[in-house]
Motif scaffolding. Sequence first.
Motif, PDB file in Angstrom:
ATOM      1  N   THR A  42      90.664  98.307 125.031  1.00  0.00           N
ATOM      2  CA  THR A  42      89.226  98.319 124.763  1.00  0.00           C
ATOM      3  C   THR A  42      88.833  97.398 123.606  1.00  0.00           C
ATOM      4  O   THR A  42      87.651  97.253 123.309  1.00  0.00           O
ATOM      5  N   ASP A  43      89.817  96.784 122.945  1.00  0.00           N
ATOM      6  CA  ASP A  43      89.492  95.819 121.894  1.00  0.00           C
ATOM      7  C   ASP A  43      89.142  94.446 122.470  1.00  0.00           C
ATOM      8  O   ASP A  43      88.707  93.564 121.736  1.00  0.00           O
ATOM      9  N   PHE A  44      89.362  94.268 123.765  1.00  0.00           N
ATOM     10  CA  PHE A  44      89.136  92.975 124.398  1.00  0.00           C
ATOM     11  C   PHE A  44      87.860  92.989 125.231  1.00  0.00           C
ATOM     12  O   PHE A  44      87.427  94.040 125.716  1.00  0.00           O
ATOM     13  N   ASP A  45      87.283  91.823 125.395  1.00  0.00           N
ATOM     14  CA  ASP A  45      86.304  91.594 126.450  1.00  0.00           C
ATOM     15  C   ASP A  45      87.053  90.945 127.608  1.00  0.00           C
ATOM     16  O   ASP A  45      87.690  89.903 127.438  1.00  0.00           O
ATOM     17  N   TRP A  46      86.978  91.574 128.783  1.00  0.00           N
ATOM     18  CA  TRP A  46      87.724  91.104 129.949  1.00  0.00           C
ATOM     19  C   TRP A  46      86.779  90.351 130.889  1.00  0.00           C
ATOM     20  O   TRP A  46      85.683  90.809 131.172  1.00  0.00           O
ATOM     21  N   CYS A  72      88.951  98.958 130.827  1.00  0.00           N
ATOM     22  CA  CYS A  72      87.812  99.432 130.033  1.00  0.00           C
ATOM     23  C   CYS A  72      88.051 100.810 129.437  1.00  0.00           C
ATOM     24  O   CYS A  72      87.113 101.467 128.987  1.00  0.00           O
ATOM     25  N   GLU A  93      85.862 105.544 132.780  1.00  0.00           N
ATOM     26  CA  GLU A  93      85.963 104.329 131.978  1.00  0.00           C
ATOM     27  C   GLU A  93      85.017 104.410 130.776  1.00  0.00           C
ATOM     28  O   GLU A  93      83.870 104.807 130.893  1.00  0.00           O
ATOM     29  N   HIS A  95      84.133 101.866 128.439  1.00  0.00           N
ATOM     30  CA  HIS A  95      83.291 100.738 128.064  1.00  0.00           C
ATOM     31  C   HIS A  95      83.129  99.784 129.251  1.00  0.00           C
ATOM     32  O   HIS A  95      83.763  98.716 129.270  1.00  0.00           O
ATOM     33  N   ASP A  97      80.879  97.795 129.881  1.00  0.00           N
ATOM     34  CA  ASP A  97      80.319  96.515 129.443  1.00  0.00           C
ATOM     35  C   ASP A  97      81.394  95.561 128.932  1.00  0.00           C
ATOM     36  O   ASP A  97      81.122  94.374 128.701  1.00  0.00           O
ATOM     37  N   LYS A  98      82.620  96.074 128.752  1.00  0.00           N
ATOM     38  CA  LYS A  98      83.715  95.220 128.315  1.00  0.00           C
ATOM     39  C   LYS A  98      84.262  94.354 129.453  1.00  0.00           C
ATOM     40  O   LYS A  98      85.074  93.462 129.209  1.00  0.00           O
ATOM     41  N   LEU A  99      83.853  94.639 130.682  1.00  0.00           N
ATOM     42  CA  LEU A  99      84.343  93.895 131.843  1.00  0.00           C
ATOM     43  C   LEU A  99      83.205  93.084 132.441  1.00  0.00           C
ATOM     44  O   LEU A  99      82.143  93.630 132.765  1.00  0.00           O
ATOM     45  N   SER A 100      83.418  91.778 132.581  1.00  0.00           N
ATOM     46  CA  SER A 100      82.414  90.898 133.169  1.00  0.00           C
ATOM     47  C   SER A 100      83.033  90.136 134.333  1.00  0.00           C
ATOM     48  O   SER A 100      84.243  89.869 134.343  1.00  0.00           O
TER      49      SER A 100
END
Length: 713
Positions: A42-46, A72, A93, A95, A97-100
């Motif tokens: 969850t520290d990453f934006d994927w 996420c 899940e 977050h 919003d962490k997955l685009s």
Amino acid sequence: MKVKGKNGKEYFLVEVIAHILKYLKDELIKKMKRADWALNATDFDWVITVPAIWRARGKQMMREAGYKAGLCSRECCPALEAAVGRVPEHVLEDHPDKLSLALEPESAAIFCQNMMERQASSFCSPESPYRVASYLIVDIGGGTVDISAHHVVRDPEPHIKVIHPPTGNDCGGTKVNQEFAKFLQSLVKDDGFSRFLCTADEQKNAKNRVYLNELFNENFEKQKMVFSDAHEECSSNMLLIELPTPFIQEYIDDLNEGAGLCSNVSCGKLKEVSERQFIHMPEEENPDKLSLVLEPEAAAFYCQNISAIQRASHCNVKGSFKSDSYVVIDVGGGTVDIVAYQVCKFPEPHMEVLHEPTGGAWGGRRVNLEFKNFLQNLAGDIGFTQYINMASEKRCAKHCAELDEIVEENFEAQKTIFGDNDLNRDAKITVHLNFSFLKTYESELEKKIQDMHIQKIEHATIDDSDLRITYEKVQLFFDPIVDGIIECVAKVFSDVPDAYTVYLVGGFGGCQYIYNKLCARFGEKYKFITPEGRNHAVVKGAAMMKKTPQFLNARRVDATYGIETSIPFENGKHDELYRVPATVEGEPDMCSNIFTTFVEKGDVVSAQDVYMMSFTPERKDQRYMKVMIYTSLEKDVWYTTGKRPSSGESNGTYEDVNMIGELFVPFRAVESDESAEDQIVDVMFDFSGAEIKVTGFHRKSATEVRVVLNFLD
């Protein structure tokens, strides 16, 4: 949608994709932990890229696969849509919003717009009709071709505007692979490779599918990417495709027959290598443009320039792991280099060497050599003479190349990851053997393995063309080398006890087994870190050093350096063995073979610490002087012969002193009214860099003289 696996079972496609994503995520997190990044998913934006021609259903499937893979959430939490009949009571899940999702041609467009200004200007001149304001992106992947048109708008803020909806088709690179598969099926006269894939052994079928995937998606793929019209200029005009050994065994007769019928197919032929052309280089014009860099120092530069976030993660509040003093262990193929450094803040930020470079021949190739010895014993043929010397000249070269492939590629790939499953002692490593190698030693390999099985000391098994070696046996390949590394590291730690942070770099430095062993031996006190990009740490650090050479302004000398001179003999101090009686009355006796020291081992030297020595010719007509350079690993050296003085006796012990090179000092011609003193040359010795550098000056004229150091003869 369901797909069939290699084991014959059916799986939902979204689950298969989720497993792939989860594997990639887990590998990333695992490597981050080894690099001492305390990060969670969850520290990453994927970002998952998808073809622009995909519809909503495909895009949602990728998002759900990302959720199921745990991108996420802190734990893997499945969230499958109702279509597969497994909707959980609540979606877990954390977050979303962490997955685009990103459209692939649009991603490529942003990259192209951000390429270097110089590169863009090369094809976008003011007079050029080709403008970057409006452009097409043609994204040709494996499965699809995506085409999109964009326009760059400058006002009110710079942005990209899509001026044509994405379009394309399924004519990606996979179609070429399919055409090759059809051609190969016609060559072996077996549609769908049914003979190869439909045997009674289900496990063998699964392995054969892997071999076919390797053939089409790796071996042919590499040749496909370099194929071009340029091949027409080649004399052979052929692509060389490596076929898996089991495939050859199954279709050997059909392949030979097909090669004979097809004029454009050849099996087992290698292109002859043309004679090497030797290029004569001109005389150097700017020798200062070429620098040598010590590899552990270059790696240290790189490690010091890793991101502040990563450095902060291993410098805890208590300060037990400090980054101002650290050790770099560069474990390459041939050697292990170890150096300790300290980062100083004043007067300017710079690095100082705390411990002179040390190490030994404990590189990864020693492990390869241990495996090679094991393979020779298994084949019952020391040196593989039967395999190499009994072949024809052309086959001999091919067999040597195949041996290199077995050891330097197939085993190398397993060696690097060995230790990932350190707790699983039942695991085996698998090394693929070539068909011709198996044919040569087939009976001997079977006999040796059967004998081991009877004696209940089984170290290896043969499965088709794969050699499987037990964990315990592979440990025996590693342990002598690892023990040597640990011994070198322990010595540095004893000399520099406060350097708590240790960076592992180099091609072999990323081996999990070495990391585990070092942590087990020293982990309570020292922090071992394998930084990102460790394989290229030396190369990248070398470039950084060239840009900021002043950052490392002090080194420790690795040995004692000096020259041979003669000085007045002193009774009771000098050895009678080296007394040279005076030839002129009134002159003192001289002592020869004196080791005149420039720098001693362990001395800290900087670019400002230059040793100067003056050379005067013995005669006016002398045009040059040759001076021997000596070195020793001892500090207090008396004589260039290595003899040490003893109390009152002339038979002292000897130490290791070696003549390593020659210094050539040229002298200028003088007029009749000038003396030899007018020819004096002052030579500056600089020991602060990776190389010993010398600079000469004619004292009277203050002009530079070219003095030469020769360490080759």
